[in-house]
Design a protein around this motif. Structure first.
Motif: not given
Length: 756
Positions: A75-78, A604-607, A659-669, A671-679
């Motif tokens: 999905x989106x992670x890939x 949020x996903x952690x591994x 971590x992915x945070x979505x903010x619903x908008x009008x007309x099925x839209x 806004x989102x922010x997605x961050x990923x970190x690998x160590x």
């Protein structure tokens, strides 16, 4: 591709494949307008995790019901990882205990699971981690670099998997499943552009052909400009690439007893080989030298890489009254050539003008090529269909590989001409196996599983003698040919216990096997051979859905022992490559996966994993570098004793956070922010330990800001990869002058995706 007259930088231009895909898109949309709408599944409930289905046991099952450690990416992670021209190494560190590295760049990735892998860079090297792409084992390491696109799911199966999968799987399996053709008329178009002229295009669509036949075509095109400047070589600008891949699938299902899936795929890669950089590590540390510039290199060798790979497969299924019969046939072929400046600099210490940067003991410019390769696999598998407590599967497996591979050396001080004849080697590898497995439900709560496999593995290698007087004479002390014939019985036993409706406990004991390896004679060493290795692995764990499926967790504890592990001693003061067997080695640790919706719009996903590995052989000793700070005790012959050292490229700690945070908008839209970190923590690069050849910790982060609309049909985003611009040594060449290579630079760009 074109080059501008002024700058020499490559410029992105359309290819026949791009044009063809663009012309097919309108046809796909026309089909979508005229075809009957496909049935759609119920929309997922916001803030609730969907069940994860895997095929780790060759059947579709909930991941919670499988008694082994499994991690998935989909999905989106890939999609996020695949943005910005990344290759298969993007998966490294994205799930517990998985590390991937390469001294060839985008070709020839080397995989490690739980610290267990193989650093051998020869064209006929085998790896204990198996890559299974659309049910076909990709055995040769160059095949393992096939681009990953239009993917349904990636599964990483830790620990031996030899009773059900392919061959040579004592460390685990990376299993990639493409999206299959369906009756729906869907597709997508995903394009991005960023720094260094990094352009990526990925597209796919279904073509319903008739009531029984459906097709799916998908492609990926990736490009990057040359961004590293080199003033000392005919190859002035480096590190660019053009990587193109396509896959066409056709599926038949007439609703009766027979169904089939056919797959044809290909890849074409042109670009730079790995850039080796002389004296970039500060002596006595693993830090980069103070004046290091990632965008500049100083080598007098020629650097280039090209690769072509084609393959096909046929998966046939007969659904009989009491059982299913599968026939899976695969064919792969690859040709490759990779040339680089091994010394990482220019000139040499013995010349009147010296060389640089820093000390260059002698020039070394070489290439490796695969001139002839064919891999054929055939599996016949029977699978029970009964609804009772006992289910089973059994089958037979055939693997045949023919490989012709060459080595070349060049005289850097004489206009880079080839010095001497081409060293030509040929290897055949035939493997036969029979296997079976049972699952028995003792009760509604307890399921037991077991598997058994007999494998016979044969290899034969021969090298052609070089002409008398060749300037690079081959060491013939052990002859020019050898063969091996090994057989082994592997088995596994597992159990799953349902503690309650949301939580399962599991345990597993499994063994694995890897056949003998043979490396050809060359100018720096004789032909040598390593005996087969065997593995025994133990693991226990828990998998649970939490908080009404708003969270999911799994924890695994494991321990494995390897007898006669095949190791590769590379380089050292004599510049040799030598196969070794360690009497024993071990690994143990813990793996954790956790996914949670903190709110319906905040996922949020952690591994993470902890891996402790050790070589256990008090008498095993290897050559070391000249000019580095060796941390091991040496024997009377001046070789480093490596007993107790960690396995190479086996970081203790791996962690990944998204971590992915979505903010619903009008007309099925939205806004989102997605961050990923690998160590990953620091990593020992060779069999011996030294201050300089310990790769420092690496933390890479990504960020994506965007907006989707039309109920997810359209999406636009800006993205960044390696946003903190960490520059670290990720690998090295043991060449007596602290030569290393580094991770990819920071990139950022824009991306647009349209879904049909």
């Amino acid at each position: 591709m074109q080059k501008t007259a002024r700058s020499g930088r490559t410029r992105f231009s359309p290819t026949p494949l791009m044009v063809g895909m663009a012309l097919l898109w309108p046809m796909a949309f026309a089909v979508a307008q005229t075809a009957a709408p496909a049935e759609t599944a119920a929309a997922p409930q916001a803030g609730v995790l969907q069940a994860v289905t895997v095929t780790a046991e060759r059947r579709a099952e909930n991941v919670k019901d499988v008694p082994s450690s499994i991690s998935t990416i989909s999905g989106e992670k890939f999609d996020v990882l695949n943005t910005g021209g990344m290759d298969i190494r993007m998966l490294s560190g994205r799930v517990p205990s998985l590390n991937i590295e390469s001294s060839f760049g985008r070709a020839f990735p080397r995989f490690y699971i739980r610290g267990y892998g193989n650093t051998d860079f020869r064209s006929n090297a085998s790896q204990p981690v198996s890559l299974i792409y659309d049910d076909i084992v990709q055995e040769n390491p160059i095949l393992k670099g096939f681009p990953v696109f239009d993917v349904d799911r990636i599964e990483v199966l830790a620990g031996p998997q030899g009773t059900l999968f392919g061959r040579n799987t004592p460390a685990g399996v990376v299993k990639i499943d493409s999206v299959k053709p369906s009756k729906s008329t869907d597709g997508y178009f995903n394009a991005s552009y960023g720094t260094y002229g990094t352009a990526a295009l990925e597209t796919a669509f279904n073509l319903p052909l008739s009531g029984e036949w459906n097709a799916r075509i998908s492609a990926q095109l990736q490009h990057r400009d040359n961004w590293v400047k080199n003033d000392k070589s005919p190859t002035k600008d480096l590190e660019g690439y053009d990587d193109r891949a396509v896959r066409v699938q056709a599926a038949y299902d007439g609703g009766g007893m027979f169904s089939a899936l056919f797959n044809v795929h290909g890849r074409d890669l042109n670009g730079s080989a790995r850039l080796f950089r002389a004296n970039i590590i500060k002596k006595g540390t693993n830090d980069l030298v103070d004046d290091f510039d990632p965008a500049r290199i100083y080598t007098d060798g020629i650097n280039k890489q090209n690769l072509s790979n084609t393959g096909a497969s046929a998966k046939l299924k007969w659904s009989l009254t009491d059982f299913n019969v599968y026939s899976i046939t695969g064919y792969e072929t690859v040709n490759a050539y990779s040339r680089g400046d091994i010394d990482g600099g220019y000139g040499a210490a013995f010349l009147p003008t010296g060389g640089g940067p820093g000390f260059i003991p002698f020039p070394s410019e070489s290439a490796a090529g695969v001139r002839d390769h064919q891999q054929v696999t055939q599996e016949i598998r029977l699978e029970s269909k009964g609804k009772g407590p006992l289910t089973w599967q059994a089958g037979a497996y055939l693997f045949q590989e023919k490989l012709g591979f060459d080595s070349y050396t060049y005289n850097t001080l004489a206009n880079n001409v080839q010095s001497g004849a081409t060293l030509r080697s040929d290897q055949t590898n035939d493997t036969y196996a029979v296997f079976g497995g049972l699952t028995y439900a003792v009760s509604d709560a307890l399921k037991l599983r077991g598997g058994l496999r007999y494998t016979q593995d044969k290899k034969n290698l021969n090298t052609q003698p070089l002409p008398a007087g060749d300037p690079n004479p081959t060491n013939t002390a052990n002859g020019l040919g050898s063969s091996s014939d090994n057989s082994q019985v592997s088995w596994d036993m597992g159990a799953t216990y349902k503690l309650d409706k949301d939580t399962n406990l599991f345990g597993r004991v499994a063994t694995g096997f890897r056949g003998a390896s043979i490396q050809p004679a060359g100018p720096f060493g004789p032909l040598n051979q390593a005996n087969p290795e065997t593995t025994t692995s133990f693991e226990v764990g828990v998998k649970s859905d939490l908080f009404d499926k708003r969270a999911r967790a799994s924890v695994s504890l494991f321990h494995y022992d390897v007898k006669d592990q095949q190791l590769t001693a590379v380089g050292g003061s004599n510049n040799a490559v030598r196969l070794l067997n360690a009497k024993n080695s071990m690994g143990e640790g813990v793996e954790v996966n956790f996914d949670a919706y903190l709110t319906p719009n905040f996922l949020v996903t952690l591994s993470g994993s902890y891996n402790q590995t050790a070589i256990q052989d008090p008498s095993l000793a290897v050559g070391t570098c000249g000019g580095c700070t060796v941390l091991n005790t040496k024997n009377a012959a001046g070789l480093a004793l490596i007993d107790g050292n960690p396995l190479p490229n086996a970081p203790k700690w791996i962690a990944n956070v998204t971590a992915r945070y979505g903010i619903p908008a009008a007309n099925g839209g939205e806004y989102f922010i997605y961050t990923d970190w690998a160590y990953r923590s620091e990593t020992n690069l060779f069999l011996y330990k030294s201050a300089e050849f310990t790769a420092p910790p690496l933390l890479e982060g990504g960020l994506r800001l965007g907006y989707n609309w039309g109920n997810g049909k359209y999406e636009a985003a800006i993205f960044g990869r390696n946003i903190t611009n960490q520059v670290r040594v990720t690998g090295a060449i043991d060449f007596n002058n602290l030569t290393g290579f580094i991770n990819d630079p920071r990139t950022y760009g824009v991306q647009f995706k349209m879904t049909m």
